[in-house]
Design a protein around this motif. Structure first.
Motif, PDB file in Angstrom:
ATOM      1  N   ALA A   1       0.839  -1.200   0.000  1.00 39.67           N
ATOM      2  CA  ALA A   1       0.000   0.000   0.000  1.00 39.67           C
ATOM      3  C   ALA A   1       0.873   1.249   0.000  1.00 39.67           C
ATOM      4  CB  ALA A   1      -0.936   0.004   1.210  1.00 39.67           C
ATOM      5  N   VAL A   2       1.947   1.240   0.788  1.00 41.96           N
ATOM      6  CA  VAL A   2       2.922   2.323   0.838  1.00 41.96           C
ATOM      7  C   VAL A   2       4.296   1.672   0.805  1.00 41.96           C
ATOM      8  CG1 VAL A   2       3.837   4.272   2.168  1.00 41.96           C
ATOM      9  CG2 VAL A   2       1.383   3.793   2.200  1.00 41.96           C
ATOM     10  N   ALA A   3       5.101   2.058  -0.183  1.00 42.43           N
ATOM     11  CA  ALA A   3       6.424   1.457  -0.363  1.00 42.43           C
ATOM     12  C   ALA A   3       7.321   1.701   0.853  1.00 42.43           C
ATOM     13  CB  ALA A   3       7.078   2.019  -1.621  1.00 42.43           C
ATOM     14  N   TYR A   4       8.313   0.850   1.009  1.00 39.94           N
ATOM     15  CA  TYR A   4       9.275   0.954   2.116  1.00 39.94           C
ATOM     16  C   TYR A   4       9.964   2.310   2.098  1.00 39.94           C
ATOM     17  CZ  TYR A   4      13.278   0.042   5.093  1.00 39.94           C
ATOM     18  OH  TYR A   4      14.216   0.109   6.079  1.00 39.94           O
ATOM     19  N   GLN A   5      10.084   2.908   3.281  1.00 38.57           N
ATOM     20  CA  GLN A   5      10.800   4.174   3.444  1.00 38.57           C
ATOM     21  C   GLN A   5      11.941   3.944   4.426  1.00 38.57           C
ATOM     22  OE1 GLN A   5       7.923   7.118   4.630  1.00 38.57           O
ATOM     23  NE2 GLN A   5       6.773   6.916   2.729  1.00 38.57           N
ATOM     24  N   ASP A   6      13.161   4.132   3.943  1.00 38.81           N
ATOM     25  CA  ASP A   6      14.344   3.876   4.752  1.00 38.81           C
ATOM     26  C   ASP A   6      14.396   4.772   5.985  1.00 38.81           C
ATOM     27  OD1 ASP A   6      16.852   2.410   5.043  1.00 38.81           O
ATOM     28  OD2 ASP A   6      17.808   4.353   4.683  1.00 38.81           O
ATOM     29  N   GLU A   7      13.905   6.009   5.863  1.00 39.24           N
ATOM     30  CA  GLU A   7      13.972   6.962   6.986  1.00 39.24           C
ATOM     31  C   GLU A   7      13.166   6.501   8.189  1.00 39.24           C
ATOM     32  OE1 GLU A   7      12.696   7.952   3.913  1.00 39.24           O
ATOM     33  OE2 GLU A   7      14.649   8.557   3.132  1.00 39.24           O
ATOM     34  N   THR A   8      12.054   5.811   7.934  1.00 35.76           N
ATOM     35  CA  THR A   8      11.187   5.377   9.023  1.00 35.76           C
ATOM     36  C   THR A   8      11.272   3.876   9.277  1.00 35.76           C
ATOM     37  OG1 THR A   8       9.307   5.011   7.537  1.00 35.76           O
ATOM     38  CG2 THR A   8       9.512   7.204   8.555  1.00 35.76           C
ATOM     39  N   ASP A   9      11.920   3.145   8.374  1.00 32.68           N
ATOM     40  CA  ASP A   9      11.985   1.687   8.415  1.00 32.68           C
ATOM     41  C   ASP A   9      10.580   1.090   8.472  1.00 32.68           C
ATOM     42  OD1 ASP A   9      13.291  -0.849   8.411  1.00 32.68           O
ATOM     43  OD2 ASP A   9      12.877  -1.016  10.548  1.00 32.68           O
ATOM     44  N   ARG A  10       9.705   1.610   7.636  1.00 31.51           N
ATOM     45  CA  ARG A  10       8.331   1.110   7.602  1.00 31.51           C
ATOM     46  C   ARG A  10       7.867   0.922   6.165  1.00 31.51           C
ATOM     47  NH1 ARG A  10       5.610   5.239  11.799  1.00 31.51           N
ATOM     48  NH2 ARG A  10       6.508   4.364  13.686  1.00 31.51           N
ATOM     49  N   GLU A  11       7.001  -0.056   6.005  1.00 30.59           N
ATOM     50  CA  GLU A  11       6.259  -0.249   4.770  1.00 30.59           C
ATOM     51  C   GLU A  11       4.873  -0.718   5.179  1.00 30.59           C
ATOM     52  OE1 GLU A  11       8.204  -3.343   2.452  1.00 30.59           O
ATOM     53  OE2 GLU A  11       8.864  -4.301   4.299  1.00 30.59           O
ATOM     54  N   PHE A  12       3.878  -0.397   4.350  1.00 29.44           N
ATOM     55  CA  PHE A  12       2.504  -0.717   4.707  1.00 29.44           C
ATOM     56  C   PHE A  12       1.867  -1.577   3.626  1.00 29.44           C
ATOM     57  CE2 PHE A  12       3.553   3.144   7.001  1.00 29.44           C
ATOM     58  CZ  PHE A  12       3.132   2.824   8.274  1.00 29.44           C
ATOM     59  N   PHE A  13       0.971  -2.457   4.061  1.00 29.76           N
ATOM     60  CA  PHE A  13       0.358  -3.443   3.181  1.00 29.76           C
ATOM     61  C   PHE A  13      -1.149  -3.483   3.388  1.00 29.76           C
ATOM     62  CE2 PHE A  13       4.633  -4.769   4.204  1.00 29.76           C
ATOM     63  CZ  PHE A  13       5.160  -5.141   2.974  1.00 29.76           C
ATOM     64  N   SER A  14      -1.852  -3.868   2.328  1.00 30.15           N
ATOM     65  CA  SER A  14      -3.276  -4.157   2.455  1.00 30.15           C
ATOM     66  C   SER A  14      -3.455  -5.666   2.337  1.00 30.15           C
ATOM     67  CB  SER A  14      -4.077  -3.422   1.377  1.00 30.15           C
ATOM     68  OG  SER A  14      -3.683  -3.850   0.087  1.00 30.15           O
ATOM     69  N   GLY A  15      -4.531  -6.150   2.876  1.00 25.89           N
ATOM     70  CA  GLY A  15      -4.814  -7.576   2.866  1.00 25.89           C
ATOM     71  C   GLY A  15      -5.287  -8.024   4.230  1.00 25.89           C
ATOM     72  N   GLN A  16      -5.386  -9.320   4.396  1.00 25.61           N
ATOM     73  CA  GLN A  16      -5.867  -9.892   5.647  1.00 25.61           C
ATOM     74  C   GLN A  16      -4.814 -10.809   6.247  1.00 25.61           C
ATOM     75  OE1 GLN A  16      -8.934  -9.153   7.122  1.00 25.61           O
ATOM     76  NE2 GLN A  16      -8.912  -7.598   5.542  1.00 25.61           N
ATOM     77  N   GLY A  17      -4.793 -10.841   7.549  1.00 20.73           N
ATOM     78  CA  GLY A  17      -3.897 -11.732   8.268  1.00 20.73           C
ATOM     79  C   GLY A  17      -4.672 -12.573   9.261  1.00 20.73           C
ATOM     80  N   GLU A  18      -3.928 -13.277  10.068  1.00 17.39           N
ATOM     81  CA  GLU A  18      -4.524 -14.140  11.091  1.00 17.39           C
ATOM     82  C   GLU A  18      -4.469 -13.429  12.446  1.00 17.39           C
ATOM     83  OE1 GLU A  18      -3.465 -18.380  13.235  1.00 17.39           O
ATOM     84  OE2 GLU A  18      -2.785 -18.036  11.188  1.00 17.39           O
ATOM     85  N   PRO A  19      -5.599 -13.345  13.149  1.00 13.37           N
ATOM     86  CA  PRO A  19      -5.601 -12.669  14.452  1.00 13.37           C
ATOM     87  C   PRO A  19      -5.011 -13.559  15.555  1.00 13.37           C
ATOM     88  CG  PRO A  19      -7.811 -13.420  13.918  1.00 13.37           C
ATOM     89  CD  PRO A  19      -6.943 -13.766  12.741  1.00 13.37           C
ATOM     90  N   HIS A  20      -4.307 -12.905  16.480  1.00 10.44           N
ATOM     91  CA  HIS A  20      -3.737 -13.579  17.653  1.00 10.44           C
ATOM     92  C   HIS A  20      -4.024 -12.704  18.866  1.00 10.44           C
ATOM     93  CE1 HIS A  20      -1.348 -16.555  15.417  1.00 10.44           C
ATOM     94  NE2 HIS A  20      -1.243 -15.594  14.513  1.00 10.44           N
ATOM     95  N   ARG A  21      -4.429 -13.322  19.947  1.00 14.02           N
ATOM     96  CA  ARG A  21      -4.715 -12.615  21.198  1.00 14.02           C
ATOM     97  C   ARG A  21      -3.502 -12.769  22.104  1.00 14.02           C
ATOM     98  NH1 ARG A  21      -8.098  -8.716  22.407  1.00 14.02           N
ATOM     99  NH2 ARG A  21      -8.992  -8.862  24.452  1.00 14.02           N
ATOM    100  N   VAL A  22      -2.983 -11.640  22.588  1.00 14.90           N
ATOM    101  CA  VAL A  22      -1.837 -11.647  23.504  1.00 14.90           C
ATOM    102  C   VAL A  22      -2.178 -10.762  24.693  1.00 14.90           C
ATOM    103  CG1 VAL A  22      -0.132 -12.118  21.698  1.00 14.90           C
ATOM    104  CG2 VAL A  22      -0.700  -9.749  22.264  1.00 14.90           C
ATOM    105  N   GLY A  23      -1.419 -10.928  25.769  1.00 12.28           N
ATOM    106  CA  GLY A  23      -1.709 -10.119  26.943  1.00 12.28           C
ATOM    107  C   GLY A  23      -0.663 -10.240  28.020  1.00 12.28           C
ATOM    108  N   GLN A  24      -1.049  -9.831  29.200  1.00 13.63           N
ATOM    109  CA  GLN A  24      -0.155  -9.707  30.338  1.00 13.63           C
ATOM    110  C   GLN A  24       0.782 -10.902  30.460  1.00 13.63           C
ATOM    111  OE1 GLN A  24      -2.121  -8.838  34.016  1.00 13.63           O
ATOM    112  NE2 GLN A  24      -0.263  -8.975  35.203  1.00 13.63           N
ATOM    113  N   GLY A  25       2.081 -10.601  30.534  1.00 17.48           N
ATOM    114  CA  GLY A  25       3.103 -11.615  30.700  1.00 17.48           C
ATOM    115  C   GLY A  25       3.718 -12.093  29.400  1.00 17.48           C
TER     116      GLY A  25
END
Length: 150
Positions: free
Chosen positions: A90-114
Motif C-alpha cells: 500500500a505504501v512502499a518501504y521508506q528507509d527513513e522510518t523503516d516502515r512499509e505498509f500493506f493491504s490484505g488480511q492476516g490471522e488474528p492472535h490474542r496476547v496479553g499480560q506476561g
C-alpha cells in the motif's frame, strides 16, 4: 510472529547473544523510565513504555532494519499478522522510518499480560483491538550489534 508465554520462558530461550541481553537490560529498566519517552541501549536498541491502544489504522505495517519486541505488563490485545509475500504493498518501504505498509488480511492472535511477542521482519502486523494495554516496546536492529552504515 513469535509469542512467548512469559518473561521467564523468554529468558530461557533467548539467553545467548548481545541483542537478547540488551533486550533484557531494557526490560529490567522499566521501573525507571517515563511513558512514551524513547530510551536506548547502545546503538542497536531503542525502547519505550506505552499504555493504551496500539497504533490502529487500516494497513498492516512491516519493518526491514529493525524488529519489534513487545513485553506485555497489563491488558490484552489482538494483533493481526500475515506474511508480506501474501499481501499487497500500500505504501512502499521508506528507509527513513523503516516502515512499509500493506493491504490484505492476516490471522488474528490474542496476547496479553506476561507475554513477550517478537514481530519477525518477513511478516506485517496491525493492532485490531486493545484493552487496558501497558507494554514495553523494543525496536532492535537486525544487525548483530551495530549499524552497518556508521
Amino acid at each position: 510472529m513469535i509469542i512467548v508465554e512469559s518473561l521467564a520462558e523468554f529468558q530461557l530461550i533467548y539467553r545467548a547473544g548481545k541483542k537478547w541481553q540488551r533486550c533484557m537490560e531494557a526490560i529490567n529498566n522499566i521501573e525507571r523510565i517515563e511513558p512514551d519517552v524513547f530510551y536506548s541501549v547502545g546503538d542497536s536498541l531503542v525502547y519505550r513504555l506505552a499504555s493504551g491502544p496500539g497504533q490502529q489504522h487500516g494497513w498492516l505495517e512491516g519493518n526491514r532494519r529493525y524488529f519489534d519486541l513487545h513485553y506485555y505488563l497489563a491488558g490484552q490485545e489482538t494483533i493481526e499478522i500475515a506474511d508480506k509475500c501474501e499481501l499487497t504493498t500500500a505504501v512502499a518501504y521508506q528507509d527513513e522510518t523503516d516502515r512499509e505498509f500493506f493491504s490484505g488480511q492476516g490471522e488474528p492472535h490474542r496476547v496479553g499480560q506476561g507475554n513477550v511477542v517478537i514481530f519477525e521482519n518477513h511478516q506485517a502486523y496491525r493492532f485490531k483491538e486493545s484493552h487496558q494495554v501497558k507494554k514495553v516496546i523494543l525496536k532492535v536492529t537486525v544487525e548483530d550489534s551495530y549499524f552497518l552504515n556508521k
